[in-house]
Design an enzyme around this catalytic site. Structure first.
Site, PDB file in Angstrom:
ATOM      1  N   SER A 196      -6.818  -5.487  -6.057  1.00  0.00           N
ATOM      2  CA  SER A 196      -7.928  -6.156  -5.389  1.00  0.00           C
ATOM      3  C   SER A 196      -9.197  -6.130  -6.231  1.00  0.00           C
ATOM      4  CB  SER A 196      -8.184  -5.480  -4.029  1.00  0.00           C
ATOM      5  OG  SER A 196      -8.878  -4.264  -4.220  1.00  0.00           O
ATOM      6  N   THR A 197     -10.156  -6.936  -5.830  1.00  0.00           N
ATOM      7  CA  THR A 197     -11.460  -6.953  -6.508  1.00  0.00           C
ATOM      8  C   THR A 197     -12.142  -5.587  -6.361  1.00  0.00           C
ATOM      9  OG1 THR A 197     -12.343  -7.916  -4.454  1.00  0.00           O
ATOM     10  CG2 THR A 197     -11.900  -9.431  -6.248  1.00  0.00           C
ATOM     11  N   GLU A 198     -11.742  -4.800  -5.370  1.00  0.00           N
ATOM     12  CA  GLU A 198     -12.334  -3.473  -5.135  1.00  0.00           C
ATOM     13  C   GLU A 198     -11.619  -2.372  -5.924  1.00  0.00           C
ATOM     14  OE1 GLU A 198     -11.539  -5.504  -2.311  1.00  0.00           O
ATOM     15  OE2 GLU A 198     -13.618  -6.208  -2.373  1.00  0.00           O
ATOM     16  N   ASN A 199     -10.424  -2.654  -6.425  1.00  0.00           N
ATOM     17  CA  ASN A 199      -9.612  -1.608  -7.063  1.00  0.00           C
ATOM     18  C   ASN A 199     -10.057  -1.244  -8.487  1.00  0.00           C
ATOM     19  OD1 ASN A 199      -6.511  -2.689  -5.466  1.00  0.00           O
ATOM     20  ND2 ASN A 199      -7.873  -1.025  -4.868  1.00  0.00           N
ATOM     21  N   TRP A 200     -10.997  -2.011  -9.064  1.00  0.00           N
ATOM     22  CA  TRP A 200     -11.415  -1.745 -10.455  1.00  0.00           C
ATOM     23  C   TRP A 200     -12.128  -0.411 -10.612  1.00  0.00           C
ATOM     24  CZ3 TRP A 200      -9.250  -4.527 -14.085  1.00  0.00           C
ATOM     25  CH2 TRP A 200      -8.817  -5.826 -13.784  1.00  0.00           C
ATOM     26  N   ASN A 246       1.498   3.426  -2.769  1.00  0.00           N
ATOM     27  CA  ASN A 246       2.165   3.855  -4.009  1.00  0.00           C
ATOM     28  C   ASN A 246       1.719   5.263  -4.415  1.00  0.00           C
ATOM     29  OD1 ASN A 246       3.325   1.350  -4.173  1.00  0.00           O
ATOM     30  ND2 ASN A 246       1.973   0.583  -5.782  1.00  0.00           N
ATOM     31  N   GLY A 247       0.416   5.510  -4.282  1.00  0.00           N
ATOM     32  CA  GLY A 247      -0.126   6.816  -4.660  1.00  0.00           C
ATOM     33  C   GLY A 247       0.470   7.924  -3.804  1.00  0.00           C
ATOM     34  N   ASP A 287       0.831  -1.207   0.000  1.00  0.00           N
ATOM     35  CA  ASP A 287       0.000   0.000   0.000  1.00  0.00           C
ATOM     36  C   ASP A 287       0.871   1.266   0.000  1.00  0.00           C
ATOM     37  OD1 ASP A 287      -2.358   1.355  -0.085  1.00  0.00           O
ATOM     38  OD2 ASP A 287      -3.056   0.784   1.906  1.00  0.00           O
ATOM     39  N   SER A 337      -7.040  -5.828   5.700  1.00  0.00           N
ATOM     40  CA  SER A 337      -7.482  -5.583   4.341  1.00  0.00           C
ATOM     41  C   SER A 337      -8.243  -6.831   3.915  1.00  0.00           C
ATOM     42  CB  SER A 337      -6.225  -5.357   3.507  1.00  0.00           C
ATOM     43  OG  SER A 337      -6.518  -5.179   2.166  1.00  0.00           O
ATOM     44  N   ARG A 362     -11.106   2.396  -9.676  1.00  0.00           N
ATOM     45  CA  ARG A 362     -10.146   3.504  -9.812  1.00  0.00           C
ATOM     46  C   ARG A 362     -10.187   4.071 -11.232  1.00  0.00           C
ATOM     47  NH1 ARG A 362      -4.833   2.677  -6.152  1.00  0.00           N
ATOM     48  NH2 ARG A 362      -5.881   1.902  -4.290  1.00  0.00           N
TER      49      ARG A 362
HETATM   50  C1  IPE Z   1      -1.267   0.360  -3.496  1.00  0.00           C
HETATM   51  O1  IPE Z   1      -1.058   1.729  -3.491  1.00  0.00           O
HETATM   52  C2  IPE Z   1      -1.400  -0.202  -4.882  1.00  0.00           C
HETATM   53  C3  IPE Z   1      -2.766  -0.632  -5.233  1.00  0.00           C
HETATM   54  C4  IPE Z   1      -3.782  -0.652  -4.432  1.00  0.00           C
HETATM   55  C5  IPE Z   1      -2.989  -1.068  -6.600  1.00  0.00           C
HETATM   56  P1  IPE Z   1      -2.277   2.752  -3.532  1.00  0.00           P
HETATM   57  O2  IPE Z   1      -2.548   3.072  -4.956  1.00  0.00           O
HETATM   58  O3  IPE Z   1      -3.417   2.234  -2.750  1.00  0.00           O
HETATM   59  O4  IPE Z   1      -1.629   4.016  -2.825  1.00  0.00           O
HETATM   60  P2  IPE Z   1      -2.332   5.005  -1.807  1.00  0.00           P
HETATM   61  O5  IPE Z   1      -2.919   4.173  -0.712  1.00  0.00           O
HETATM   62  O6  IPE Z   1      -3.389   5.733  -2.582  1.00  0.00           O
HETATM   63  O7  IPE Z   1      -1.235   5.891  -1.344  1.00  0.00           O
HETATM   64  C1  IPE Z   2      -4.813  -2.606  -0.597  1.00  0.00           C
HETATM   65  O1  IPE Z   2      -4.687  -1.318  -0.934  1.00  0.00           O
HETATM   66  C2  IPE Z   2      -4.891  -3.417  -1.847  1.00  0.00           C
HETATM   67  C3  IPE Z   2      -3.624  -3.581  -2.537  1.00  0.00           C
HETATM   68  C4  IPE Z   2      -2.462  -3.280  -2.055  1.00  0.00           C
HETATM   69  C5  IPE Z   2      -3.723  -4.150  -3.862  1.00  0.00           C
HETATM   70  P1  IPE Z   2      -5.961  -0.356  -1.063  1.00  0.00           P
HETATM   71  O2  IPE Z   2      -5.394   1.010  -1.074  1.00  0.00           O
HETATM   72  O3  IPE Z   2      -6.813  -0.773  -2.178  1.00  0.00           O
HETATM   73  O4  IPE Z   2      -6.704  -0.717   0.287  1.00  0.00           O
HETATM   74  P2  IPE Z   2      -7.850  -0.005   1.058  1.00  0.00           P
HETATM   75  O5  IPE Z   2      -8.992   0.027   0.130  1.00  0.00           O
HETATM   76  O6  IPE Z   2      -7.311   1.332   1.418  1.00  0.00           O
HETATM   77  O7  IPE Z   2      -8.054  -0.903   2.233  1.00  0.00           O
HETATM   78 MG    MG Z   3      -4.038   2.449  -0.763  1.00  0.00          MG
END
Ligand code: IPE
Ligand code: IPE
Ligand code: MG
Length: 221
Positions: free
Chosen positions: A53-57, A10-11, A8, A181, A59
């Site tokens: 994750s299944t929830e990340n789509w 990266n952003g 977690d 998570s 974005r």
């Molecule tokens: C984790 O970094 C990578 C993925 C979930 C794909 P994030 O993209 O969640 O980074 P933050 O949490 O927004 O800093």
């Molecule tokens: C967790 O990161 C998922 C991955 C690292 C792929 P997220 O940034 O998606 O998690 P939440 O939603 O904040 O818990």
């Molecule tokens: Mg994150």
């Protein structure tokens, strides 16, 4: 030893540097390659990482497309993995599941990487992509129920996506998020969690050592 990392932050890594979030994902993928090397040197048997994750789509499309490309790149690191004697595998919603979202070109990269590293005998690197623990458990419950008898914990374990995956010894969550998570909830029951304030691209060998020490302390107690 089975280490499981929620990669977690990266952003946030990118935003702090006034870079686009995609640059953070690129840096995160590069750091994963380094973490793999460090884990091999430390005789970690299993390293499982949460990539998407299944929830990340939900974005933004551009960010999702960038992350997809990075997974194609990651599963393309076959020469490097072979040199390290690392077997790569994948965990996520089965490609034939109606709700699965992994595009064909990433499926192909996954299949090829698994085949081309399958004879390696060192560490097993499992990448979670289009993965959600709740979806996995629901799936397992359905399959276990089909056995037609009262479901046991062993039945559920055997019905998980990767029944041969050993229990997790320590979960790592980076970027200061002190919460669980939707990651390996069944496999990580009882495992200690190492929370690191570093964002994933800055997660270092020292952090790996601290996480492994936490796992060992937990095993002794
Ligand atoms: C984790 O970094 C990578 C993925 C979930 C794909 P994030 O993209 O969640 O980074 P933050 O949490 O927004 O800093
Ligand atoms: C967790 O990161 C998922 C991955 C690292 C792929 P997220 O940034 O998606 O998690 P939440 O939603 O904040 O818990
Ligand atoms: Mg994150």
């Amino acid at each position: 030893m089975h280490l499981a990392c929620i990669m977690d932050g990266n952003g946030r890594w990118a935003t702090r540097r006034h870079l686009p979030r995609t640059a953070g994902h690129t840096a995160g993928e590069e750091n994963l390659a380094e973490v793999v090397r460090q884990c091999v040197r430390r005789d970690v048997d299993w390293l499982t990482v949460f990539g998407f994750s299944t929830e990340n789509w939900v974005r933004p499309r551009r960010e999702v497309r960038h992350i997809l490309g990075l997974h194609e790149k990651l599963f393309g690191r076959v020469a490097e993995l072979n040199e390290l004697n690392v077997r790569i595998t994948w965990i996520g919603r089965p490609f034939d599941d109606p709700s699965a979202r992994t595009p064909r070109y990433v499926q192909r990269a996954i299949h090829k990487a698994i085949a081309d590293t399958s004879s390696n005998t060192g560490m097993t690197l499992t990448v979670a992509f289009d993965y959600g623990s709740r979806a996995e458990i629901v799936d397992a419950a359905r399959r276990a129920k089909a056995l037609g008898r009262p479901v046991t914990a062993d039945d559920l374990s055997r019905a998980m996506y990767l029944p041969d995956m050993p229990p997790v010894d320590v979960v790592v969550r980076t970027s200061g998020e002190r919460r669980v998570s939707n990651f390996l909830l069944w496999q990580a029951a009882g495992a200690p969690i190492y929370f690191s304030d570093e964002t994933w691209p800055d997660f270092s060998a020292d952090d790996i050592d601290a996480a492994l020490n936490l796992a060992r302390a937990h095993q002794r107690s």
